[in-house]
Design a protein around this motif. Structure first.
Motif, PDB file in Angstrom:
ATOM      1  N   ALA A  76       9.325  22.835  20.639  1.00 29.56           N
ATOM      2  CA  ALA A  76       8.467  22.883  19.458  1.00 29.56           C
ATOM      3  C   ALA A  76       9.139  22.065  18.361  1.00 29.56           C
ATOM      4  CB  ALA A  76       8.252  24.320  19.003  1.00 29.56           C
ATOM      5  N   SER A  77       8.809  20.786  18.327  1.00 32.69           N
ATOM      6  CA  SER A  77       9.388  19.859  17.360  1.00 32.69           C
ATOM      7  C   SER A  77       8.395  19.595  16.235  1.00 32.69           C
ATOM      8  CB  SER A  77       9.740  18.537  18.043  1.00 32.69           C
ATOM      9  OG  SER A  77      10.021  17.523  17.101  1.00 32.69           O
ATOM     10  N   ALA A 239       6.163  27.613  -4.670  1.00 32.99           N
ATOM     11  CA  ALA A 239       5.066  26.712  -5.003  1.00 32.99           C
ATOM     12  C   ALA A 239       4.221  26.358  -3.781  1.00 32.99           C
ATOM     13  CB  ALA A 239       5.622  25.441  -5.651  1.00 32.99           C
ATOM     14  N   LYS A 240       4.857  25.805  -2.776  1.00 35.21           N
ATOM     15  CA  LYS A 240       4.126  25.312  -1.605  1.00 35.21           C
ATOM     16  C   LYS A 240       4.449  26.090  -0.341  1.00 35.21           C
ATOM     17  CE  LYS A 240       3.289  20.957   0.878  1.00 35.21           C
ATOM     18  NZ  LYS A 240       3.676  19.527   0.990  1.00 35.21           N
ATOM     19  N   GLY A 241       5.663  26.556  -0.245  1.00 36.39           N
ATOM     20  CA  GLY A 241       6.102  27.233   0.964  1.00 36.39           C
ATOM     21  C   GLY A 241       6.770  26.281   1.935  1.00 36.39           C
ATOM     22  N   PHE A 242       7.645  26.820   2.765  1.00 37.32           N
ATOM     23  CA  PHE A 242       8.330  26.047   3.806  1.00 37.32           C
ATOM     24  C   PHE A 242       7.607  26.227   5.136  1.00 37.32           C
ATOM     25  CE2 PHE A 242      13.048  25.582   2.352  1.00 37.32           C
ATOM     26  CZ  PHE A 242      12.642  24.893   1.223  1.00 37.32           C
ATOM     27  N   ALA A 243       7.520  25.157   5.902  1.00 38.79           N
ATOM     28  CA  ALA A 243       7.064  25.260   7.291  1.00 38.79           C
ATOM     29  C   ALA A 243       8.138  25.963   8.116  1.00 38.79           C
ATOM     30  CB  ALA A 243       6.786  23.870   7.849  1.00 38.79           C
ATOM     31  N   ILE A 244       7.761  26.421   9.287  1.00 37.41           N
ATOM     32  CA  ILE A 244       8.651  27.250  10.095  1.00 37.41           C
ATOM     33  C   ILE A 244       9.939  26.534  10.467  1.00 37.41           C
ATOM     34  CG2 ILE A 244       7.546  26.653  12.306  1.00 37.41           C
ATOM     35  CD1 ILE A 244       7.961  29.647  13.078  1.00 37.41           C
ATOM     36  N   ALA A 284       1.872  28.787  14.945  1.00 36.19           N
ATOM     37  CA  ALA A 284       2.954  29.102  13.998  1.00 36.19           C
ATOM     38  C   ALA A 284       3.498  27.864  13.303  1.00 36.19           C
ATOM     39  CB  ALA A 284       4.082  29.817  14.735  1.00 36.19           C
ATOM     40  N   MET A 285       3.183  26.683  13.829  1.00 40.06           N
ATOM     41  CA  MET A 285       3.674  25.455  13.211  1.00 40.06           C
ATOM     42  C   MET A 285       2.919  25.103  11.930  1.00 40.06           C
ATOM     43  SD  MET A 285       6.101  24.645  15.327  1.00 40.06           S
ATOM     44  CE  MET A 285       6.289  26.380  15.741  1.00 40.06           C
TER      45      MET A 285
END
Length: 309
Positions: A76-77, A239-244, A284-285
Motif C-alpha cells: 500500500a504505497s 486544518a486539513k488532516g494527514f493521510a494514513i 483507508a488511503m
C-alpha cells in the motif's frame, strides 16, 4: 544495522533496507538540488501534492526490495493502488509506504523523509515502523513489537548509535515547542495564525516573566518521531488532516515511546486501521485524520482546549 542491535529481527532488517534506500537516493536528490532538474510530474492521484521521478523510483525499489524480507504482503504505497505481492492471495501483512515524504523539499536538498510501516491484519495493529531522515545525522526512527508483544521505540544515528525512546516530554503548554506543517500559506499557515487562544496560551509566561512557548515547522510522520524523542513537545494538525501514510508510521513510534495521539474530540486514535480486506485497505488511503500528538496527555488536552475548530 550492526550485529549488536537490540531491535527485533524484522525491524532490524527493515531498518537496514530503509538505510540502503536513503544511501541510493541521497546523491540523486543532491544532484537535483544543484542542477535544478527536479523531475516533476503531474500528480494524478493527489492533485495538490508534488510528485517527482524520485518518488516513483523509490516506490518501485521498495516493492522489489521488500520481497527479500517478506515473501507475501499487501503493498500500500502512496503512489499506487494497493496490490498483493507474492504467492499468498490473502497475506496477513500489509506494508504501508510513503516512498519520499516532503519530496518538493527533498529535490532542493533541504528535507526528505521515507516511511514504511508493517501492519499485521491478524493482530489489527502495526508491528514495525521505520521513518528515515535522508539528510540528517539522526537517520532512523523505529517502532517495533518485540517477542514478548511489547512495543518499543528507537532512534539510530548515521554512525549506528542506537537510543531507546521512552521519555517523551512532560512539558506544559506555556513551556512547549509545538510544531505544525504550516508551509502551505492558505491551507495551513492562515488557519494556524487564526488560532488566537492557542497562540496566547503558548505565549504565556511560564516562569517569572519568561515566555518559553514556541511554534515550529515539521513534516509528516517525522514530526511525531521528534515528539517521541523529546526533541519537540507536541505536533498538531487541525486544518486539513494527514493521510494514513503520513500519520500512521510516526503514530506507532510515538505510541511505542509512551506518547499520546488524540483526535480533535479528545479521543485516542486507534492503531487498528481496519485493514480487513484489500477493499478496506484501498478505502483507508483516502480519508485524512486531524490530531494532536504530544509527549504527555496533559499537554495534548491543554492544546485541545485552546483550539477553535
Amino acid at each position: 544495522m550492526s550485529d549488536e542491535t537490540s531491535l527485533p529481527d524484522l525491524a532490524a532488517r527493515i531498518a537496514d533496507l530503509v538505510r540502503e534506500m536513503m544511501i541510493e537516493i541521497r546523491p540523486r536528490l543532491v544532484h537535483a538540488a544543484l542542477s535544478g532538474k527536479r523531475g516533476e510530474h503531474e500528480n494524478l492521484r493527489h492533485s495538490d501534492n508534488f510528485l517527482s521521478d524520485f518518488d516513483l523510483w523509490m516506490h518501485q525499489r521498495y516493492k522489489e526490495a521488500i520481497v527479500e524480507h517478506i515473501p507475501s504482503f499487501v503493498y500500500a504505497s502512496e503512489e499506487a493502488d494497493p496490490e498483493v505481492i507474492g504467492p499468498d492471495s490473502d497475506p496477513d501483512l500489509c506494508v504501508l509506504v510513503d516512498p519520499l515524504d516532503t519530496s518538493e523539499l527533498a529535490v532542493r536538498g533541504l528535507y526528505g523523509y521515507t516511511h514504511i510501516m508493517i501492519y499485521s491484519r491478524a493482530l489489527a495493529r502495526p508491528i514495525v515502523s521505520v521513518i528515515g531522515d535522508i539528510f540528517h545525522h539522526i537517520q532512523l526512527y523505529v517502532g517495533a513489537r518485540d517477542k514478548d508483544g511489547i512495543d518499543r521505540a528507537f532512534m539510530i544515528t548515521a554512525d549506528r548509535a542506537e537510543y531507546v525512546l521512552d521519555q517523551p516530554s512532560q512539558a506544559s503548554l506555556s513551556q512547549a515547542l509545538v510544531t505544525n506543517y504550516l508551509m502551505r500559506p492558505d491551507a495551513r499557515f492562515v488557519p494556524l495564525a487564526r488560532q488566537e487562544d492557542f497562540l496566547a496560551a503558548l505565549s504565556a509566561p511560564s516562569s517569572g516573566d519568561k515566555k518559553k512557548g514556541r511554534v515550529g515547522v515539521d513534516f509528516g510522520s517525522v514530526s511525531l518521531c521528534h515528539v517521541a524523542a523529546g526533541m519537540t513537545d507536541a505536533t498538531i494538525e487541525f486544518a486539513k488532516g494527514f493521510a494514513i501514510w503520513d500519520l500512521s508510521p510516526g503514530h506507532y513510534v510515538l505510541h511505542a515511546a509512551g506518547g499520546t495521539v488524540i483526535d480533535l474530540h479528545g479521543q485516542p486514535i486507534s492503531l487498528d486501521y481496519g485493514f480487513d480486506s484489500l477493499t478496506d485497505i484501498a478505502a483507508a488511503m483516502n480519508p485524512r485524520q486531524k490530531f494532536i500528538a504530544a509527549g504527555n496527555p496533559g499537554l495534548a488536552n491543554e492544546i485541545l482546549k485552546t483550539l477553535r475548530v
